[in-house]
Design an enzyme around this catalytic site. Structure first.
Site, PDB file in Angstrom:
ATOM      1  CB  THR A   1      -0.908   0.024   1.243  1.00 17.64           C
ATOM      2  OG1 THR A   1      -0.122   0.361   2.400  1.00 17.64           O
ATOM      3  CG2 THR A   1      -1.579  -1.330   1.463  1.00 17.64           C
ATOM      4  CB  CYS A   2       0.129   4.854   0.048  1.00 22.39           C
ATOM      5  SG  CYS A   2      -0.721   5.067  -1.531  1.00 22.39           S
TER       6      CYS A   2
END
Length: 418
Positions: free
Chosen positions: A49-50
């Site tokens: 994910t980010c």
């Protein structure tokens, strides 16, 4: 069998370092298939994910795979340069981490919603590529179930916020009125759509970029305009806010694209992507203020103490459920062996009876198989009922007693043969 993980996240590394270990869905699938083929690894899941990247594996106890070396091998990097930026966990520590992570207790924004979907999607991707196994399946499903319970039963302050909500809050704190401000959102994926909807709710005039090569109907958030991605720099000088949230490995806004532009008013750039969408040097230009994903942290705040306690109770209940299942894994082969011994014992006792029945040899064999199947099911049912209703230590004593019983029978049978 053991559960292991290695990860890097926003608490250990900045956005640029995390970007070196980010995986697209295609790259994650390729990496998972490679890891799954390695000796000793029974299943693996990549969560990217980010804010974090984590590799989860279930492996044989004897497996000596260096998880960081595996990741660095996929990225062409030297593991020795990154060990301090990663954390490794095993067994209980790993399980507790995943349960807390999935319900948002380790997110930049406390109890944020997106992480549940991200964990669920990571499991689905591994499953689609035949890279998960029963341990990771049960573990990840348990964490997702726990997170849903926390989301339903516990109320956190700001739990529904996204990074874009935090960005809007920061802009408002700086005195900016978003009503009718011109905003462009580069990227029409999940995060891009969330950003566009947040800006629209704040009263902004929002335009979303759409790639020309995409086939089929492309939907954008209601009330937003659209332009082709290639026209983004034509709109840029008229914008008050530009948000970029793509999964592209290349920058969507580079300094060279802005150097010849004359900007008549301040423009806020918000980069929500990992790897970065906007070159950091763009923030050095006049009239430009640049934020990245790490600027929007919102950790545990006052007012959430009781909510956190309630969440911990729920997680404890759900983790106990997983541990009960997990601890029984090593007993299943022993229980199956007892089942097999009991069926063989029954066979020895009924063979004489079967031979006296007015049945052909073929009919006797058919009946014997049916009796074996029925006996196996009965013994199996009793064993699992005992496991679920007894304390573990007491059940282990019963299993050991039954094993000793059939070991003695086997020894007696071998003595009779000699």
């Amino acid at each position: 069998m053991s559960i292991r993980m290695i990860g890097i996240d926003h608490s250990l590394a900045d956005v640029d370092l995390r970007a070196r270990f980010s995986f697209t869905q295609k790259a994650a699938a390729e990496a998972e298939r490679h890891f799954k083929e390695l000796e000793g690894i029974r299943g693996c899941v990549l969560l990217s994910t980010c804010n974090r990247m984590e590799l989860w594996v279930s492996a044989d106890d004897e497996c000596e795979c260096d998880l960081l070396a595996l990741l660095c091998g996929q990225k062409g990097l030297d593991p020795s340069q990154y060990r301090e930026s990663f954390i490794q966990r095993e067994e209980h520590e790993a399980v507790e981490h995943l349960f807390h992570l999935t319900c948002g207790l380790k997110s930049m924004i406390l109890a944020e919603d997106q992480i549940i979907s991200q964990v669920k999607n990571a499991l689905s991707l591994s499953r689609e590529n035949y890279c998960t196994d029963n341990v990771l399946e049960v573990l990840f499903r348990g964490a997702i179930t726990a997170a849903k319970r926390v989301k339903t039963e516990v109320t956190f302050t700001h739990a529904s916020l996204t990074a874009m909500d935090r960005a809007v809050a920061i802009l408002l704190d700086e005195g900016m009125d978003l009503h009718e401000k011109t905003c462009m959102v580069i990227g029409n994926g999940e995060m891009g759509k969330l950003a566009a909807m947040t800006l629209k709710r704040a009263g902004a005039d929002v335009t979303v970029t759409v790639r020309q090569y995409r086939s089929g109907v492309v939907t954008i958030p209601p009330g937003c305009k659209r332009i082709n991605y290639g026209e983004r720099m034509d709109l840029f000088p008229r914008c008050d806010i530009v948000v970029s949230a793509t999964s592209s490995p290349n920058c969507t806004i580079r300094k060279e694209l802005l150097e010849n532009l004359v900007l008549s008013h301040p423009i806020y750039l918000i980069d929500l992507a990992v790897p970065r969408d906007i070159e950091p040097s763009v923030g050095d230009l006049e009239q430009i203020t640049l934020y990245d994903i790490d600027d929007f942290s919102l950790s545990k705040e006052d007012g959430n103490e009781e909510a956190l306690k309630k969440a911990e109770r729920i997680l404890s209940e759900e983790m106990d459920e997983f541990y009960r299942w997990y601890r029984a894994l090593d007993l299943v082969p022993r229980m199956k062996e007892i089942e097999s011994d009991a069926v063989e014992d029954l066979n020895l006792r009924i063979n004489r009876i079967l031979r006296k029945l007015p049945l052909s040899e073929e009919e006797q064999e058919t009946l014997k198989r049916q009796i074996d199947t029925a006996a196996g099911k009965v013994v199996n049912k009793m064993m699992f009922c005992m496991k679920d209703s007894m304390e573990r230590d007491h059940f282990l004593e019963c299993v050991s007693s039954l094993e000793q019983l059939y070991e003695k029978k086997q020894e007696t049978k071998e003595c009779n043969r000699t």
